[in-house]
Design a protein around this motif. Structure first.
Motif, short mmCIF file in Angstrom:
data_model
loop_
_atom_site.label_atom_id
_atom_site.label_comp_id
_atom_site.label_asym_id
_atom_site.label_seq_id
_atom_site.Cartn_x
_atom_site.Cartn_y
_atom_site.Cartn_z
N ILE A 13 0.84 -1.20 0.00
CA ILE A 13 0.00 0.00 0.00
C ILE A 13 0.88 1.26 0.00
CG2 ILE A 13 -1.76 1.28 1.30
CD1 ILE A 13 -2.83 -1.29 -0.11
N ARG A 34 11.23 -1.62 9.04
CA ARG A 34 11.96 -2.88 8.79
C ARG A 34 12.45 -2.83 7.34
NH1 ARG A 34 7.34 -3.18 11.51
NH2 ARG A 34 7.36 -4.03 13.60
N TYR A 252 -7.81 -21.84 -0.20
CA TYR A 252 -7.63 -21.70 -1.65
C TYR A 252 -6.31 -22.33 -2.08
CZ TYR A 252 -4.89 -17.81 0.23
OH TYR A 252 -4.01 -17.06 0.97
N ASN A 336 -7.25 -8.20 1.31
CA ASN A 336 -7.29 -7.78 -0.10
C ASN A 336 -6.33 -6.65 -0.47
OD1 ASN A 336 -9.57 -9.36 -1.49
ND2 ASN A 336 -10.46 -8.79 0.49
C1 LIG Z 1 -1.01 -15.34 4.15
C2 LIG Z 1 -1.59 -14.15 3.50
C3 LIG Z 1 -2.15 -14.27 2.22
C4 LIG Z 1 -2.71 -13.15 1.59
N1 LIG Z 1 -3.20 -13.27 0.34
C5 LIG Z 1 -3.70 -12.18 -0.31
C6 LIG Z 1 -4.16 -12.28 -1.64
O1 LIG Z 1 -4.12 -13.35 -2.24
N2 LIG Z 1 -4.64 -11.16 -2.25
C7 LIG Z 1 -4.70 -9.95 -1.61
O2 LIG Z 1 -5.17 -8.98 -2.19
N3 LIG Z 1 -4.25 -9.83 -0.33
C8 LIG Z 1 -3.76 -10.91 0.32
N4 LIG Z 1 -3.32 -10.81 1.62
C9 LIG Z 1 -3.50 -9.53 2.31
C10 LIG Z 1 -2.39 -8.55 1.94
O3 LIG Z 1 -1.15 -9.18 2.09
C11 LIG Z 1 -2.48 -7.32 2.84
O4 LIG Z 1 -3.78 -6.78 2.79
C12 LIG Z 1 -1.49 -6.25 2.35
O5 LIG Z 1 -0.21 -6.80 2.21
C13 LIG Z 1 -1.46 -5.07 3.30
O6 LIG Z 1 -0.47 -4.21 2.81
P1 LIG Z 1 0.13 -3.07 3.73
O7 LIG Z 1 1.13 -2.36 2.89
O8 LIG Z 1 -0.99 -2.30 4.33
O9 LIG Z 1 0.80 -3.87 4.94
P2 LIG Z 1 2.25 -4.51 5.11
O10 LIG Z 1 2.69 -5.25 3.92
O11 LIG Z 1 2.23 -5.25 6.40
O12 LIG Z 1 3.17 -3.24 5.21
C14 LIG Z 1 3.17 -2.36 6.31
C15 LIG Z 1 4.60 -1.90 6.50
O13 LIG Z 1 4.65 -0.89 7.47
C16 LIG Z 1 5.83 -1.06 8.23
N5 LIG Z 1 5.67 -0.34 9.49
C17 LIG Z 1 5.05 -0.73 10.63
N6 LIG Z 1 5.06 0.25 11.55
C18 LIG Z 1 5.70 1.29 10.98
C19 LIG Z 1 6.03 2.61 11.42
N7 LIG Z 1 5.70 3.03 12.61
N8 LIG Z 1 6.71 3.40 10.58
C20 LIG Z 1 7.06 3.00 9.33
N9 LIG Z 1 6.78 1.75 8.86
C21 LIG Z 1 6.09 0.92 9.66
C22 LIG Z 1 5.96 -2.56 8.37
O14 LIG Z 1 7.28 -2.94 8.66
C23 LIG Z 1 5.50 -3.02 6.98
O15 LIG Z 1 6.58 -3.18 6.09
C24 LIG Z 1 -2.73 -11.90 2.26
C25 LIG Z 1 -2.14 -11.77 3.52
C26 LIG Z 1 -1.56 -12.89 4.13
C27 LIG Z 1 -0.90 -12.72 5.46
#
Ligand SMILES: Cc1cc2nc3c(=O)[nH]c(=O)nc-3n(C[C@H](O)[C@H](O)[C@H](O)COP(=O)(O)OP(=O)(O)OC[C@H]3O[C@@H](n4cnc5c(N)ncnc54)[C@H](O)[C@@H]3O)c2cc1C
Length: 378
Positions: A13, A34, A252, A336
């Protein structure tokens, strides 16, 4: 007017928002505690499946998922061209299978409303079902086939996004411990534990399952909490046994171009623990062999887990804070986030640029849970 923007979090995201904002001429910094892609985004199965994932009905969440799927072909192509990186993007279609007559009724109901929203799905049974998925268990009665759904290889896609951001000129800082939001009224000022400071006009919060850490300083409730997903992969030596993304009520399976089949995923409440348990993987294996009996004699070669950012009402928090005009949130994408990344990037960038989308603003308003006073920890 071009702005300077700090994006907190380098998951899919944060990187997608940074990519889009920098492309539009803003100057973006990504701050990551990280490593980029090291949390939920790198652990995901990569399915782009708004129809299979949304079973309730066509609400705003489904509409955002649907819009994101529509954006994906052009979006992934742009990421590919700007980054110069290759990654898997496969238009496999999906099959949601039913074992019992009652499950079939549910699929029939789902198909009715999904057809109104662009699905060319159909119910398949008997010989037609076997033709689509020859190695599927004969115990499966029928399936809802949705040709529009596709998938990416998430770890490679996130790396490509990171590389694309760097090539566009996004300033990425990783391994920053204990970031502290010092100021967000006159300007945004973030301080790292090593004393470095980062300043900008805006702060875009994309820290996934960790976003609730800002609740106190922003004085709003951010009920986002981690739901662990345990997942595994089989290596396929010969013929690829799974042709589509195959969904059932308990999980799945997705065949990847690197001759593996990814099978997920558990939904456990385990705090911030990303370890894999024997019990979690055994449950997946049991279900896998009910779907594809030939998997019975195979052992997964890879097992891992990630933390999905779940929210109290199941909807992400996307939008500007009325109470703090420099702060924008894009977090809580739960199951998602990979699918929703292009639509979230467009929406967040549009909102930063002052464009309004009343239906989305209301549904995903980050302040809808009230003030921090009523906040409790999960
Ligand atoms: C097993 C599994 C299978 C999945 N399969 C799917 C799928 O098939 N299709 C789909 O659409 N979604 C899927 N998802 C969901 C999807 O992975 C998540 O919705 C998505 O990755 C969220 O993205 P994000 O960037 O919000 O979170 P993250 O990828 O967790 O990124 C957040 C980042 O913020 C960093 N962070 C934390 N605190 C701080 C801070 N204070 N300052 C700066 N950085 C910070 C963390 O280190 C991390 O790198 C799956 C999830 C899992 C666990």
């Amino acid at each position: 007017m071009a702005e300077t923007i700090i994006v907190l979090g380098g998951g899919i995201i944060g990187l997608s928002c940074a990519f889009e904002l920098q492309r539009r001429g803003h100057q973006v910094k990504v701050l990551e505690t990280r490593q980029c892609g090291g949390q939920a985004s790198g652990a995901a199965a990569g399915m782009l499946a708004p129809y299979s994932e949304n079973v309730e009905g066509p609400d705003e969440f489904f509409r955002l998922c649907h819009e994101s799927l529509r954006l994906y072909p052009a979006w992934q192509q742009t990421v590919r061209e700007i980054s110069g990186c290759d990654f898997e993007y496969t238009a496999s279609g999906s099959l949601y299978v039913a074992r019992h007559a009652a499950d079939l009724l549910v699929l029939e109901g789902r198909l009715l409303w999904q057809r109104e929203y662009g699905s060319s799905g159909s119910l398949v049974e008997g010989a037609e079902l076997q033709k689509l998925e020859p190695m599927l268990s004969g115990q499966m009665l029928a399936g809802l086939y949705t040709p529009e759904e596709s998938h990416v290889y998430a770890p490679d896609f996130v790396k490509a996004l990171e590389q694309g951001c760097r090539r566009l000129g996004v300033d990425i800082h990783e391994e920053l411990e204990q970031l502290e939001l010092m100021e967000f009224e006159q300007e945004v000022l973030v301080k790292a534990a090593d004393g470095r400071t980062f300043r900008s006009d805006r702060l875009l919060v994309c820290s996934g399952a960790w976003a609730q850490e800002l609740a106190e300083v922003l004085d709003i409730r951010i009920p986002i909490y981690p739901i662990r997903g345990q997942i595994c992969a089989y290596r396929m030596e010969a013929q690829q046994p799974v042709r589509h993304m195959v969904f059932g009520p308990q999980g799945y399976l997705v065949a990847k171009a690197n001759s593996t089949v990814v099978c997920g995923a558990s939904e456990d409440v385990a705090g911030y623990d990303t370890s894999v348990t024997e019990r979690g993987i055994e449950r997946l294996k049991k279900w896998n062999k009910q779907m594809f009996p030939h998997l019975e004699h195979l052992e997964p070669f890879h097992r891992w887990a990630g933390l999905r950012p779940a929210t109290q009402d199941g909807l992400p928090l996307i939008g500007k804070l009325a109470s703090a005009r420099r702060i924008v949130m894009a977090a809580g994408h739960y199951r998602n986030g990979i699918l929703l990344s292009p639509a979230t990037a467009m929406l967040a960038a549009d909102m930063i640029e002052g464009k309004e989308y009343p239906a989305f603003n209301e549904a995903f308003n980050p302040e809808r849970f009230g003030k921090a006073a009523s906040y409790y920890s999960f």
